[in-house]
Write a protein that holds these residues in place. Sequence first.
Motif, short mmCIF file in Angstrom:
data_model
loop_
_atom_site.label_atom_id
_atom_site.label_comp_id
_atom_site.label_asym_id
_atom_site.label_seq_id
_atom_site.Cartn_x
_atom_site.Cartn_y
_atom_site.Cartn_z
N TYR A 1 33.82 39.61 43.99
CA TYR A 1 34.26 40.68 43.08
C TYR A 1 33.46 41.96 43.32
CZ TYR A 1 36.97 37.33 40.27
OH TYR A 1 37.89 36.40 39.83
N GLY A 2 32.20 41.84 43.66
CA GLY A 2 31.39 43.01 43.92
C GLY A 2 31.87 43.81 45.12
N ASP A 3 32.35 43.10 46.15
CA ASP A 3 32.89 43.80 47.32
C ASP A 3 34.16 44.57 46.94
OD1 ASP A 3 30.84 42.75 48.83
OD2 ASP A 3 32.06 41.13 49.68
N ASP A 4 34.97 43.98 46.06
CA ASP A 4 36.17 44.68 45.60
C ASP A 4 35.80 45.92 44.79
OD1 ASP A 4 37.60 42.71 46.85
OD2 ASP A 4 38.34 41.77 45.01
N LEU A 5 34.77 45.82 43.95
CA LEU A 5 34.31 46.99 43.20
C LEU A 5 33.84 48.08 44.16
CD1 LEU A 5 33.43 48.58 40.71
CD2 LEU A 5 31.37 47.15 40.61
N LEU A 6 33.13 47.71 45.20
CA LEU A 6 32.69 48.69 46.19
C LEU A 6 33.88 49.37 46.85
CD1 LEU A 6 30.31 49.96 47.73
CD2 LEU A 6 30.46 48.06 49.34
N ALA A 7 34.94 48.60 47.14
CA ALA A 7 36.14 49.19 47.73
C ALA A 7 36.79 50.19 46.79
CB ALA A 7 37.13 48.08 48.09
N VAL A 8 36.76 49.91 45.48
CA VAL A 8 37.32 50.84 44.49
C VAL A 8 36.51 52.13 44.46
CG1 VAL A 8 37.72 51.21 42.02
CG2 VAL A 8 38.38 49.03 43.07
N LEU A 9 35.19 52.03 44.42
CA LEU A 9 34.34 53.22 44.42
C LEU A 9 34.58 54.06 45.67
CD1 LEU A 9 30.89 51.87 43.13
CD2 LEU A 9 32.72 52.90 41.82
N ASP A 10 34.65 53.39 46.82
CA ASP A 10 34.85 54.12 48.08
C ASP A 10 36.21 54.79 48.12
OD1 ASP A 10 32.33 53.41 48.92
OD2 ASP A 10 33.00 51.80 50.26
N ARG A 11 37.24 54.10 47.63
CA ARG A 11 38.58 54.66 47.68
C ARG A 11 38.68 55.96 46.89
NH1 ARG A 11 43.54 52.73 49.44
NH2 ARG A 11 45.18 54.22 48.89
N PHE A 12 37.99 56.03 45.76
CA PHE A 12 38.05 57.22 44.93
C PHE A 12 36.94 58.22 45.25
CE2 PHE A 12 40.42 54.18 42.19
CZ PHE A 12 41.61 54.89 42.13
N ALA B 1 41.16 43.10 38.43
CA ALA B 1 40.43 42.31 39.41
C ALA B 1 41.39 41.47 40.25
CB ALA B 1 39.42 41.40 38.70
N ARG B 2 40.94 41.12 41.41
CA ARG B 2 41.81 40.36 42.32
C ARG B 2 42.36 39.10 41.65
NH1 ARG B 2 40.64 39.38 48.66
NH2 ARG B 2 39.02 40.94 48.24
N GLY B 3 43.67 38.93 41.75
CA GLY B 3 44.33 37.79 41.13
C GLY B 3 44.65 37.96 39.66
N HIS B 4 44.43 39.15 39.11
CA HIS B 4 44.71 39.44 37.71
C HIS B 4 45.68 40.61 37.62
CE1 HIS B 4 40.86 37.34 37.68
NE2 HIS B 4 41.02 37.09 36.40
N GLY B 5 46.44 40.65 36.52
CA GLY B 5 47.31 41.79 36.28
C GLY B 5 48.22 42.09 37.46
N ARG B 6 48.16 43.32 37.94
CA ARG B 6 49.02 43.77 39.03
C ARG B 6 48.36 43.70 40.40
NH1 ARG B 6 50.58 48.74 35.19
NH2 ARG B 6 48.59 47.99 34.35
N SER B 7 47.14 43.17 40.46
CA SER B 7 46.50 42.95 41.76
C SER B 7 46.97 41.62 42.35
CB SER B 7 44.98 42.95 41.60
OG SER B 7 44.50 44.22 41.21
N THR B 8 46.90 41.51 43.66
CA THR B 8 47.41 40.31 44.33
C THR B 8 46.36 39.20 44.34
OG1 THR B 8 46.73 41.18 46.48
CG2 THR B 8 48.98 41.65 45.77
N LEU B 9 46.84 37.98 44.51
CA LEU B 9 45.96 36.82 44.56
C LEU B 9 45.12 36.84 45.84
CD1 LEU B 9 48.36 34.03 43.29
CD2 LEU B 9 46.14 34.61 42.28
N PRO B 10 43.93 36.23 45.79
CA PRO B 10 43.14 36.14 47.02
C PRO B 10 43.78 35.17 48.01
CG PRO B 10 42.12 34.88 45.25
CD PRO B 10 43.25 35.63 44.63
N THR B 11 43.63 35.48 49.30
CA THR B 11 44.11 34.61 50.36
C THR B 11 42.96 33.99 51.14
OG1 THR B 11 44.26 36.51 51.84
CG2 THR B 11 46.25 35.91 50.61
N ALA B 12 41.73 34.37 50.78
CA ALA B 12 40.52 33.86 51.43
C ALA B 12 39.37 34.07 50.45
CB ALA B 12 40.27 34.63 52.74
N PRO B 13 38.22 33.40 50.69
CA PRO B 13 37.07 33.63 49.81
C PRO B 13 36.72 35.12 49.74
CG PRO B 13 36.67 31.74 51.21
CD PRO B 13 37.93 32.37 51.71
N PHE B 14 36.31 35.58 48.57
CA PHE B 14 36.01 36.99 48.36
C PHE B 14 34.91 37.12 47.34
CE2 PHE B 14 38.59 35.97 44.77
CZ PHE B 14 38.25 36.87 43.78
#
Length: 270
Positions: free
Chosen positions: A71-82, A56-69
């Motif tokens: 988590y559900g939008d990030d999950l959608l981006a993962v589904l779309d990418r694959f 998840a954003r800001g955890h492990g090897r993902s980068t920190l957030p630079t603006a409000p975000f």
Amino acid sequence: MTTELIPVAGGSHIWAEKAGDGPPLVLLHGSVHDSRLWNRVFAALARHHTVVRFDARGHGRSTLPTAPFRYGDDLLAVLDRFGFQTAGLVGLSMGGEVALDFTLEHPERVGSLTLIAASAGGHEWSQSPELDEYAAAHRASDARRIAELELRVWASLGDRAPGYDVIEPMVRENSEVGAAAEKGHALNPDEDAVDRLDRIKVTTMVVLGDHDHPEISVIARRLADGIPGARLEVVADADHCLPLRAPGRLLELLLGSDGFVDRRGGRSNR
């Protein structure tokens, strides 16, 4: 296995790993965890599924957030990418809450739902000294104290139980950055999941460790009672870090003779 850095809103990137072949299954970790939470089940799941785990954003090897975000939008981006039009979601703790919210917002993208030791938006936690101390450490972004409390309260089986060699460094490393990531997460208080559980139509399993915090048991039973047709499973010898403590039983629940997910993403008839 392949890894990717997936661009998300605000110029951040999500680290993700994909393996296997078959119906898509996506794994979501908890608040001071990362994709290492799934180390002991990932390869076995990949024998039956195209399985993705990500930080998840800001955890492990993902980068920190630079603006409000969100988590559900990030999950959608993962589904779309694959290229996953639908996927089974398996989420633990915060990851379970994200999966639950995502299912309510994007029901057409979810094939099945497994909520492990999940939190839930809108649930009012009982007060206790240890939870008050935990909340205070998060408000102060006190990484050392967050890690100490996380290991004491949420990894209550301690260092003699399986998986601690992964749990301890994962928690300490993510305590340094996880609080900052959570503060960047934009919440919508008008969208509490606990008030909309009856709208969930996908096959759902709720999983709980018998040594988890008592409040997680309260939430698990609330989810199982509120989601139509949901199945509740209590796993022996497991605390909040259930995939590392009891991987064999979790795999049985997902894939075994009483398995939850078949090759179409629905309930098994076996």
